[in-house]
Scaffold this motif. Structure first.
Motif, mmCIF file in Angstrom:
data_model
loop_
_atom_site.group_PDB
_atom_site.id
_atom_site.type_symbol
_atom_site.label_atom_id
_atom_site.label_comp_id
_atom_site.label_asym_id
_atom_site.label_seq_id
_atom_site.Cartn_x
_atom_site.Cartn_y
_atom_site.Cartn_z
ATOM 1 N N ASP A 71 0.856 -1.190 0.000
ATOM 2 C CA ASP A 71 0.000 0.000 0.000
ATOM 3 C C ASP A 71 0.901 1.252 0.000
ATOM 4 O OD1 ASP A 71 -2.213 1.749 0.420
ATOM 5 O OD2 ASP A 71 -3.289 0.186 1.501
ATOM 6 N N ASP A 104 -5.594 3.311 -6.861
ATOM 7 C CA ASP A 104 -6.599 3.643 -5.853
ATOM 8 C C ASP A 104 -6.917 5.140 -5.976
ATOM 9 O OD1 ASP A 104 -8.130 3.537 -3.521
ATOM 10 O OD2 ASP A 104 -6.391 3.578 -2.178
ATOM 11 N N ARG A 110 -10.105 1.421 -8.107
ATOM 12 C CA ARG A 110 -11.255 1.608 -7.220
ATOM 13 C C ARG A 110 -12.399 2.279 -7.970
ATOM 14 N NH1 ARG A 110 -10.706 4.655 -1.512
ATOM 15 N NH2 ARG A 110 -10.710 6.459 -2.897
ATOM 16 N N ASP A 129 -13.735 0.692 0.702
ATOM 17 C CA ASP A 129 -13.513 0.619 2.155
ATOM 18 C C ASP A 129 -14.736 0.117 2.905
ATOM 19 O OD1 ASP A 129 -11.117 1.611 1.412
ATOM 20 O OD2 ASP A 129 -11.450 3.638 2.178
ATOM 21 N N HIS A 171 -7.653 -7.595 2.809
ATOM 22 C CA HIS A 171 -7.032 -6.285 2.981
ATOM 23 C C HIS A 171 -7.510 -5.692 4.297
ATOM 24 C CE1 HIS A 171 -5.260 -2.469 2.197
ATOM 25 N NE2 HIS A 171 -6.337 -1.844 1.750
#
Ligand code: NOJ
Length: 960
Positions: free
Chosen positions: A411, A524, A584, A600, A658
């Motif tokens: 990440d 992302d 995303r 998320d 994740h």
């Protein structure tokens, strides 16, 4: 030092979305205005008719294209135009485009959504004679499509209304409710309240509708405030409202991405489940709600309308902020689309069944790119693996506990000050060494590259992009700056073609010296997320290439970023290798380039339960390669929840665990038994079935079929299944899966629509066929979850699981044959090298397996003789080369076992491919044709050991 973690600073684990960050319809001036029309119309006692009318078409030179002038009695001086295209492919797809013509303001509506979303911005038109047009009695009727379908588009001239019908039955009606409205461009001084003086009011047909009625006064039409931000709206109001009714259906599906049921509940009317419309506006939403019409990260403006007798679809190519109201009535489902800007570019997909809708959408927006096979295996992610030692430790510990793993992710903390491409040298001193060590285990790595670029001259990505002048601009022409993980940032404008080659160069091994062929990319934050921007994104009046505002292209923007990354990965090697990019943000067409995940989510049971419907919605809208963070991104799931999530994750097209930076470490090896063992079982199940997943991906890539198929897709006539969205079939493989999403559940109900036996994948027990749809109640202690094989299927699985999927390439297969009620079965195996593009030139093996009743070789006591065959898949004939590199490479890969479930009795003899006797083991049990009242029984099992056949070449085995 780590910069402030913005999201944490905002609301650490308050477990509630920050509603106030995002606009409701009432807080968006365009939505308020357009919804106002609908409200006044609903409340009005007189009959309200549309002010729009069309004139008979001028037929252009191109056959298949009809152009109609349109006017509005509210603004007679403004000219609009409707263009109807009948497309060559897709058995009757029609495209409707409408725009304002030659505005005196010189302004233009955004008309390029199709350029990005469609495979061809201008799909081929149907040829001469493929459609006909007739105008009479105030109507123009266009006939098109296959003769037997009797497709018609009736355009009523005044008031303007379009009805699409099949065999005389209306299926899509546009402007039935007279809510169609295209706000024409105007100068500020002409704004609505100014032009509607008493003298200017026009009463239309005695219904009392005047301009003010249609366009309410709106102080924010030319400048709009939201919290501390002001949107300068240089083009003024340019919203678009269109109502689309689907007569005769009870369910509509689609419009991802929302955390809502698959069959979309009402947002208006007496049965409204939500109080705001579904919103399509790509945003970085923090702690989103598990049941809500709020906008999320991606947007696909596609709907299926479905009934037992027909299915139709629409694809509304609009990239601006869009709200959609839904209302079911006893005559059908009404939808009201309200978009901030853009032309109307609407594609009508005629169906008539879901299977055709997938093909039609695939013709337009393309299919899922065939991914590298390893990317369909298990991915381990965390924000963050802190350093090289941590990464290597993860490899080792997975191996120690015998859990397979293909991909380890890094990440944002891997990059120095979140300057992506620059590794944090302290923690990752030798990225190449690390990547190569991981690759030595047959594994890959994925590193994140976000779109925000740290604004410091010493950062080459920034200085390059600045010099090339390819950054997103503010209205005054300066580069837009905002705040994201890296601090003060800028964003590349991927609408600008000058950015494309440059971005590709950034990923070449020569430029990015710290990357290797085993490193892949995660894009992302590409909505894009801007921490100090309105709705956590860029202001709508920022400018992209061509002078278009972000307002016009907002929902498309993220797709261009991940598309360019994908192109860069394809080009970094020669011969090209298949890319893997996770994005995303997404839009219609994203499936051609990347995988996506649901962002998320939270480690709670309600979020977990909602994921299946979200993924199904993505799948039916074309975005099959989707998954959800296993375990939930936020929070610390209980061991039980984690196990259930792994079991579900093993059956999501994209399987990745994740977790947020602040969560406790939760790699599977950290748990004691039985948790660890149960997770191991789930991951290993995925690996056993990788061949089956690859079959489904291959079908998705060639046909546009969804990988996760809901009940209405598999059984389009079974009404009781239309609202079912918590179970699904994996591709066309005959695997029915239902995640157990209830805490403490010891039993789980599975809905069975067809008259076939179903077999438990794990225990091989049999649930006999029943003539009517029914529920099975299955025992689901934590170690069990419903994965059923539909009678009539053959699954090629692998029983040896290695530490990563590429290491399994030459391991033998086992064929699991689950007999149908009539005692037959079929299946497939598609395989190729899993990484390159050789398959495009025929370098693959694609088999069709079938077990059929044979005329000869009748078994004793009424038992039936059967022939098990492997033959070239009938759809493969054209491309698959007789001898090809891949076929030669796997020529030795055998079928080590054949397991036949549900035979009526033990065979007398089994003859292999060369006539030799094959050894078998027989376990008596229930036969496929057994009738039952739902009780579970042990299925009979015939196990052929070492049948002496492989996965290449034709063969047959006779069971008599
Ligand atoms: C937001 C993403 O959704 C999440 O998965 C990621 O871990 C964080 N950004 C940090 O990169």
């Amino acid at each position: 030092m780590r910069p402030i973690l913005w999201a944490l600073a905002l609301a650490p684990f308050t477990l509630a979305v920050k509603h106030e960050d995002f606009k409701t319809c009432a807080q968006s001036s365009f939505c308020r205005r357009l919804k106002g029309i609908a409200k006044r119309q609903a409340e009005s006692t007189s009959t309200f008719t549309s002010p729009y009318s069309v004139s008979p078409p001028t037929i252009s030179d191109d056959e298949g294209r009809y152009t109609f002038p349109i006017t509005s009695s509210l603004y007679p001086e403004i000219r609009f135009e409707l263009r109807v295209d009948v497309l060559a492919e897709g058995n009757g797809i029609v495209r409707l485009r409408m725009d304002e013509v030659a505005s005196s303001t010189g302004l233009r509506r955004y008309n390029e959504t199709a350029r990005w979303a469609l495979v061809e911005a201008e799909p081929m038109l149907a040829g001469a004679g493929d459609s006909s047009v007739r105008t009479e009695k105030g109507k123009t009727v266009i006939r098109y499509g296959p003769k037997e379908a009797k497709l018609e588009l009736e355009i009523q001239h005044s008031p303007f209304k379009i009805t699409q019908s099949r065999e005389g039955r209306a299926q899509v009606v546009i402007n039935e409710k007279s809510l169609f409205h295209m706000e024409h461009f105007r100068k500020k001084k002409e704004k609505v309240e100014a032009v509607v003086g008493e003298a200017e009011q026009m009463v239309l047909g005695g219904d009392g509708v005047d301009r003010a009625w249609f366009e309410e006064e709106d102080d924010e039409a030319f400048e709009e405030r939201f919290r501390q931000w002001t949107d300068s709206k240089p083009k003024g109001p340019e919203a678009l409202s269109v109502d689309i009714t689907f007569p005769g259906v009870e369910h509509i599906y689609g419009l991802p991405e929302h955390a809502s049921p698959l069959s979309l509940p009402d947002t208006v009317g007496p049965h409204a489940h939500y109080s705001d419309p579904y919103r399509l506006y790509n945003v970085d939403i923090f702690e989103y709600l598990a049941d809500s019409p709020m906008a999320l990260y991606g947007a696909i403006p596609l709907l299926h309308a479905h009934s037992a007798s027909h299915s139709v679809g629409i694809l509304n190519l609009v990239g601006s902020d869009t709200f959609v109201d839904v209302e079911h009535t006893h005559t059908g489902v009404h939808t009201h689309w309200m978009s901030e800007s853009g032309i109307l570019d609407l594609l009508l997909l005629p169906g008539p069944r879901p299977s055709e809708l997938f093909k039609q959408n695939a013709i337009l927006t393309g299919t899922t790119a065939l991914p590298p096979q390893w990317s369909t295996a298990y991915h381990q992610c965390r924000w963050n693996y802190v350093d090289e030692t941590d990464v290597m430790d993860v490899q080792r510990r997975f191996d120690e506990v015998d859990i397979p793993l293909d991909v380890t992710w890094l990440d944002i903390e891997h990059a120095e000050e979140h300057r992506y491409f620059d590794w944090d040298a302290k923690h990752f001193p030798d990225p190449v060494r690390m990547q190569e060590a991981v690759a030595a285990k047959g594994r890959k790595m994925v590193a994140i590259i976000d779109p925000h670029i740290k604004k410091v001259d010493s950062f080459r990505i920034y200085s390059d992009a600045k010099d090339l002048d390819i950054l997103v601009k503010k209205a005054d022409g300066s580069n837009f700056e905002g705040w994201c993980w890296t601090g003060s940032s800028v964003w590349v404008d991927f609408f600008n073609p000058n950015s494309w080659d440059w971005w590709t160069r950034m990923f070449s091994f020569a430029t990015w010296k710290d990357s290797t062929p085993s490193l892949f990319i995660w894009n992302d934050m590409n909505e894009p997320s801007v921490f100090d921007g309105p709705e956590i994104s860029v202001p709508r009046d920022t400018i992209h290439h061509g002078g278009w505002e972000n307002r016009d292209v907002h929902n498309i923007n993220g797709m261009l970023f991940h598309n360019q990354t994908t192109q860069a990965l394809i080009q970094r090697e020669s011969p090209a290798q298949r890319p893997f990019v996770l994005s995303r943000s997404f839009f219609a067409g994203s499936q051609r380039f990347s995988a996506i995940w649901t962002g998320d989510n939270m480690g709670t049971w309600d979020h977990f339960a909602g994921e299946t419907a979200m993924l199904l919605s993505n799948n039916i809208a074309g975005m099959s390669f989707s998954g959800a963070d296993i375990g939930g991104f936020f929070g610390n799931p209980s061991p039980e929840l984690l196990v259930r999530w792994y079991q579900a994750g093993a059956f999501m097209p994209f399987m990745r665990a994740h977790a947020h930076l602040d969560t406790k470490r939760r790699e599977p090896y950290l748990y004691p038994e039985p948790t660890r063992g149960l997770i191991r079982d789930a991951v290993r199940t995925r690996y056993a079935l990788l061949g089956v997943w690859y079959n489904a991906f291959h079908d998705a890539s060639t046909q546009g079929w969804p990988i996760m198929r809901p009940q209405y897709v598999v059984f389009p006539e079974d009404k009781d299944g239309f609202a079912v969205d918590d179970q699904y079939y994996v591709g066309g493989e005959g695997l029915l899966v239902k995640p157990v999403t209830r805490e403490g559940a010891t039993t789980t109900e599975v809905y069975i629509a067809d008259d076939q036996p179903y077999y438990d994948y794990f225990t091989h027990s049999l649930h006999p066929a029943q003539a009517t749809p029914h529920n099975l109640t299955l025992s689901t202690p934590l170690s069990a979850y419903p994965v059923l094989i539909q009678g009539g299927s053959i699954l090629p699985i692998r029983q040896r699981i290695r530490r990563s999927s590429p290491l399994m390439w030459q391991d033998p297969y086992t064929l699991i044959i689950a007999l149908s009620k009539s005692g037959e079965a079929e299946g497939q195996l598609y395989s190729d090298d899993g990484t390159g593009y050789g398959y495009e030139g025929g370098e693959y093996v694609w088999r069709r397996f079938s077990l059929s009743l044979s005329a000869k070789g009748k078994g004793k006591k009424g038992g039936k003789g059967r022939m098990l065959r492997s033959e070239r898949h009938p759809d493969s004939m054209e491309k698959e080369k007789e001898r090809n590199g891949w076929a030669e490479k796997v020529g030795h890969v055998g079928v080590e076992q054949v397991v036949v479930l549900g035979l009526e009795e033990e065979p007398r003899d089994v003859k292999g491919a060369r006539g030799e006797r094959v050894e078998w083991k027989w376990e008596a049990g229930a036969a496929a044709g057994a009738s039952g009242k739902g009780e579970e029984e042990r299925a009979s099992r015939l196990v052929l050991k070492k049948p002496g056949v492989g996965i290449v070449g034709d063969w047959q085995i006779e069971i008599s």
